[in-house]
Design a protein around this motif. Structure first.
Motif, PDB file in Angstrom:
ATOM      1  N   TYR A 153     -36.811  20.156  57.733  1.00  0.00           N
ATOM      2  CA  TYR A 153     -37.654  19.372  56.823  1.00  0.00           C
ATOM      3  C   TYR A 153     -37.982  20.220  55.597  1.00  0.00           C
ATOM      4  O   TYR A 153     -38.468  21.354  55.746  1.00  0.00           O
ATOM      5  CB  TYR A 153     -38.970  18.976  57.513  1.00  0.00           C
ATOM      6  CG  TYR A 153     -38.914  17.729  58.364  1.00  0.00           C
ATOM      7  CD1 TYR A 153     -37.712  17.145  58.738  1.00  0.00           C
ATOM      8  CD2 TYR A 153     -40.097  17.128  58.796  1.00  0.00           C
ATOM      9  CE1 TYR A 153     -37.689  15.991  59.522  1.00  0.00           C
ATOM     10  CE2 TYR A 153     -40.073  15.980  59.581  1.00  0.00           C
ATOM     11  CZ  TYR A 153     -38.870  15.421  59.935  1.00  0.00           C
ATOM     12  OH  TYR A 153     -38.860  14.287  60.707  1.00  0.00           O
ATOM     13  N   LEU A 166     -40.446  19.972  52.674  1.00  0.00           N
ATOM     14  CA  LEU A 166     -41.603  19.154  52.317  1.00  0.00           C
ATOM     15  C   LEU A 166     -42.262  19.675  51.042  1.00  0.00           C
ATOM     16  O   LEU A 166     -42.467  20.889  50.885  1.00  0.00           O
ATOM     17  CB  LEU A 166     -42.616  19.171  53.470  1.00  0.00           C
ATOM     18  CG  LEU A 166     -42.073  18.721  54.826  1.00  0.00           C
ATOM     19  CD1 LEU A 166     -43.195  18.770  55.877  1.00  0.00           C
ATOM     20  CD2 LEU A 166     -41.454  17.317  54.750  1.00  0.00           C
ATOM     21  N   ASN A 198     -43.595  15.819  42.255  1.00  0.00           N
ATOM     22  CA  ASN A 198     -42.833  14.680  41.727  1.00  0.00           C
ATOM     23  C   ASN A 198     -42.791  14.707  40.194  1.00  0.00           C
ATOM     24  O   ASN A 198     -42.000  14.011  39.590  1.00  0.00           O
ATOM     25  CB  ASN A 198     -43.427  13.350  42.216  1.00  0.00           C
ATOM     26  CG  ASN A 198     -44.893  13.208  41.875  1.00  0.00           C
ATOM     27  OD1 ASN A 198     -45.666  14.154  42.050  1.00  0.00           O
ATOM     28  ND2 ASN A 198     -45.301  12.059  41.399  1.00  0.00           N
ATOM     29  N   ASP A 219     -35.533  15.541  41.792  1.00  0.00           N
ATOM     30  CA  ASP A 219     -34.220  15.039  42.231  1.00  0.00           C
ATOM     31  C   ASP A 219     -33.140  16.106  42.068  1.00  0.00           C
ATOM     32  O   ASP A 219     -32.258  16.243  42.914  1.00  0.00           O
ATOM     33  CB  ASP A 219     -33.820  13.799  41.422  1.00  0.00           C
ATOM     34  CG  ASP A 219     -34.162  12.521  42.161  1.00  0.00           C
ATOM     35  OD1 ASP A 219     -34.567  12.610  43.342  1.00  0.00           O
ATOM     36  OD2 ASP A 219     -34.033  11.454  41.544  1.00  0.00           O
ATOM     37  N   LYS A 269     -33.643  18.525  44.801  1.00  0.00           N
ATOM     38  CA  LYS A 269     -33.158  17.927  46.054  1.00  0.00           C
ATOM     39  C   LYS A 269     -31.636  18.079  46.155  1.00  0.00           C
ATOM     40  O   LYS A 269     -31.109  18.502  47.192  1.00  0.00           O
ATOM     41  CB  LYS A 269     -33.550  16.447  46.090  1.00  0.00           C
ATOM     42  CG  LYS A 269     -33.084  15.683  47.311  1.00  0.00           C
ATOM     43  CD  LYS A 269     -33.665  14.267  47.293  1.00  0.00           C
ATOM     44  CE  LYS A 269     -33.417  13.529  48.588  1.00  0.00           C
ATOM     45  NZ  LYS A 269     -32.254  12.679  48.574  1.00  0.00           N
ATOM     46  N   ASP A 294     -33.933  17.164  55.395  1.00  0.00           N
ATOM     47  CA  ASP A 294     -34.663  15.927  55.138  1.00  0.00           C
ATOM     48  C   ASP A 294     -35.707  16.287  54.088  1.00  0.00           C
ATOM     49  O   ASP A 294     -36.674  16.989  54.387  1.00  0.00           O
ATOM     50  CB  ASP A 294     -35.298  15.441  56.451  1.00  0.00           C
ATOM     51  CG  ASP A 294     -35.894  14.061  56.314  1.00  0.00           C
ATOM     52  OD1 ASP A 294     -36.261  13.671  55.186  1.00  0.00           O
ATOM     53  OD2 ASP A 294     -36.009  13.373  57.350  1.00  0.00           O
ATOM     54  N   ARG A 344     -38.539  15.642  51.305  1.00  0.00           N
ATOM     55  CA  ARG A 344     -39.600  14.655  51.044  1.00  0.00           C
ATOM     56  C   ARG A 344     -40.671  15.216  50.110  1.00  0.00           C
ATOM     57  O   ARG A 344     -40.863  16.432  50.065  1.00  0.00           O
ATOM     58  CB  ARG A 344     -40.308  14.271  52.356  1.00  0.00           C
ATOM     59  CG  ARG A 344     -39.376  13.788  53.439  1.00  0.00           C
ATOM     60  CD  ARG A 344     -40.173  13.421  54.674  1.00  0.00           C
ATOM     61  NE  ARG A 344     -39.296  13.134  55.786  1.00  0.00           N
ATOM     62  CZ  ARG A 344     -39.717  12.669  56.954  1.00  0.00           C
ATOM     63  NH1 ARG A 344     -41.004  12.443  57.165  1.00  0.00           N
ATOM     64  NH2 ARG A 344     -38.858  12.427  57.917  1.00  0.00           N
ATOM     65  N   GLN A 345     -41.405  14.308  49.480  1.00  0.00           N
ATOM     66  CA  GLN A 345     -42.543  14.707  48.635  1.00  0.00           C
ATOM     67  C   GLN A 345     -43.688  13.740  48.850  1.00  0.00           C
ATOM     68  O   GLN A 345     -43.478  12.539  48.964  1.00  0.00           O
ATOM     69  CB  GLN A 345     -42.122  14.694  47.152  1.00  0.00           C
ATOM     70  CG  GLN A 345     -43.155  15.265  46.175  1.00  0.00           C
ATOM     71  CD  GLN A 345     -44.200  14.246  45.712  1.00  0.00           C
ATOM     72  OE1 GLN A 345     -43.944  13.038  45.693  1.00  0.00           O
ATOM     73  NE2 GLN A 345     -45.383  14.709  45.357  1.00  0.00           N
ATOM     74  N   SER A 346     -44.908  14.283  48.884  1.00  0.00           N
ATOM     75  CA  SER A 346     -46.080  13.419  48.934  1.00  0.00           C
ATOM     76  C   SER A 346     -47.233  14.037  48.162  1.00  0.00           C
ATOM     77  O   SER A 346     -47.405  15.262  48.149  1.00  0.00           O
ATOM     78  CB  SER A 346     -46.532  13.192  50.377  1.00  0.00           C
ATOM     79  OG  SER A 346     -47.723  12.406  50.380  1.00  0.00           O
ATOM     80  N   GLU A 362     -50.549  12.776  54.658  1.00  0.00           N
ATOM     81  CA  GLU A 362     -49.144  12.421  54.881  1.00  0.00           C
ATOM     82  C   GLU A 362     -48.325  13.684  55.178  1.00  0.00           C
ATOM     83  O   GLU A 362     -47.452  13.688  56.054  1.00  0.00           O
ATOM     84  CB  GLU A 362     -48.579  11.683  53.661  1.00  0.00           C
ATOM     85  CG  GLU A 362     -47.181  11.148  53.907  1.00  0.00           C
ATOM     86  CD  GLU A 362     -46.767  10.049  52.950  1.00  0.00           C
ATOM     87  OE1 GLU A 362     -47.116  10.123  51.755  1.00  0.00           O
ATOM     88  OE2 GLU A 362     -46.092   9.104  53.405  1.00  0.00           O
ATOM     89  N   TRP A 407     -46.184  14.481  58.555  1.00  0.00           N
ATOM     90  CA  TRP A 407     -44.777  14.904  58.552  1.00  0.00           C
ATOM     91  C   TRP A 407     -44.593  16.218  59.319  1.00  0.00           C
ATOM     92  O   TRP A 407     -43.594  16.388  60.024  1.00  0.00           O
ATOM     93  CB  TRP A 407     -44.272  15.066  57.115  1.00  0.00           C
ATOM     94  CG  TRP A 407     -44.075  13.769  56.382  1.00  0.00           C
ATOM     95  CD1 TRP A 407     -44.010  12.509  56.933  1.00  0.00           C
ATOM     96  CD2 TRP A 407     -43.908  13.597  54.970  1.00  0.00           C
ATOM     97  NE1 TRP A 407     -43.817  11.579  55.954  1.00  0.00           N
ATOM     98  CE2 TRP A 407     -43.743  12.204  54.744  1.00  0.00           C
ATOM     99  CE3 TRP A 407     -43.886  14.471  53.895  1.00  0.00           C
ATOM    100  CZ2 TRP A 407     -43.564  11.681  53.458  1.00  0.00           C
ATOM    101  CZ3 TRP A 407     -43.691  13.961  52.614  1.00  0.00           C
ATOM    102  CH2 TRP A 407     -43.536  12.577  52.406  1.00  0.00           C
TER     103      TRP A 407
END
Ligand code: DQA
Length: 152
Positions: free
Chosen positions: A6, A8, A14, A30, A33, A48, A50-52, A57, A61
């Protein structure tokens, strides 16, 4: 089938590319990533990514990672410096966890010098821009390799 690593990302990541480019560079999340996935493929790992912007959250995760992931690479953004919840989640996950930061947090304001994540992480990589994700993957590949040879 091996479990993914993961990767994260916490709050404001973002906004990469737009956000303070003199500190964080011109690449978007992006772009980061894509380069992370490319390096992972070379190393034979799956990621995997992901961003939050939400602390809870990220906690969820990390809890999920305990059973679904082989390791965690975490850029917790500003939660690095504030979040006991994320530190507790990493301890509970019992997985190799590598902390990353794009910027060299030790060259910056004093409040960025303390990290709750570091109290739970295997190691920290910071200051090399998006390359930190690739360096973390290399370290993770070694750790996972050692783990599997120890298991026989
Ligand atoms: C960061 C450093 C943190 O201090 C900051 O709050 C971030 C990004 C980095 O990647 O350099 O949001 O984690």
């Amino acid at each position: 089938m091996a479990k993914p690593v993961y990767v994260l990302n916490g709050p404001n990541l973002n906004m990469l590319g737009l956000r303070e480019p003199t500190i964080y560079g011109a690449e978007t999340l992006d772009d980061v990533k894509r380069r992370t996935e490319a390096r992972a493929a070379q190393l034979g790992l799956e990621v995997d990514f992901r961003q939050s912007n939400f602390e809870g959250e990220l906690v969820t995760w990390i809890q999920q990672a305990r059973t679904e992931a082989s390791g965690i690479i975490l850029n917790a953004g500003a939660y690095t410096h504030t979040s006991i919840a994320l530190m507790d989640a990493i301890h509970a996950a019992e997985l190799p966890t590598i902390e990353v930061h794009l910027s060299n947090v030790f060259r910056r304001e004093g409040f960025r010098h303390h990290s709750y994540i570091s109290l739970a992480a295997r190691g920290v990589i910071c200051g090399f821009g998006p390359k930190v994700y690739e360096l973390a993957l290399e370290a993770m590949a070694d750790i996972l390799q050692q783990q599997s040879s120890a298991k026989g």
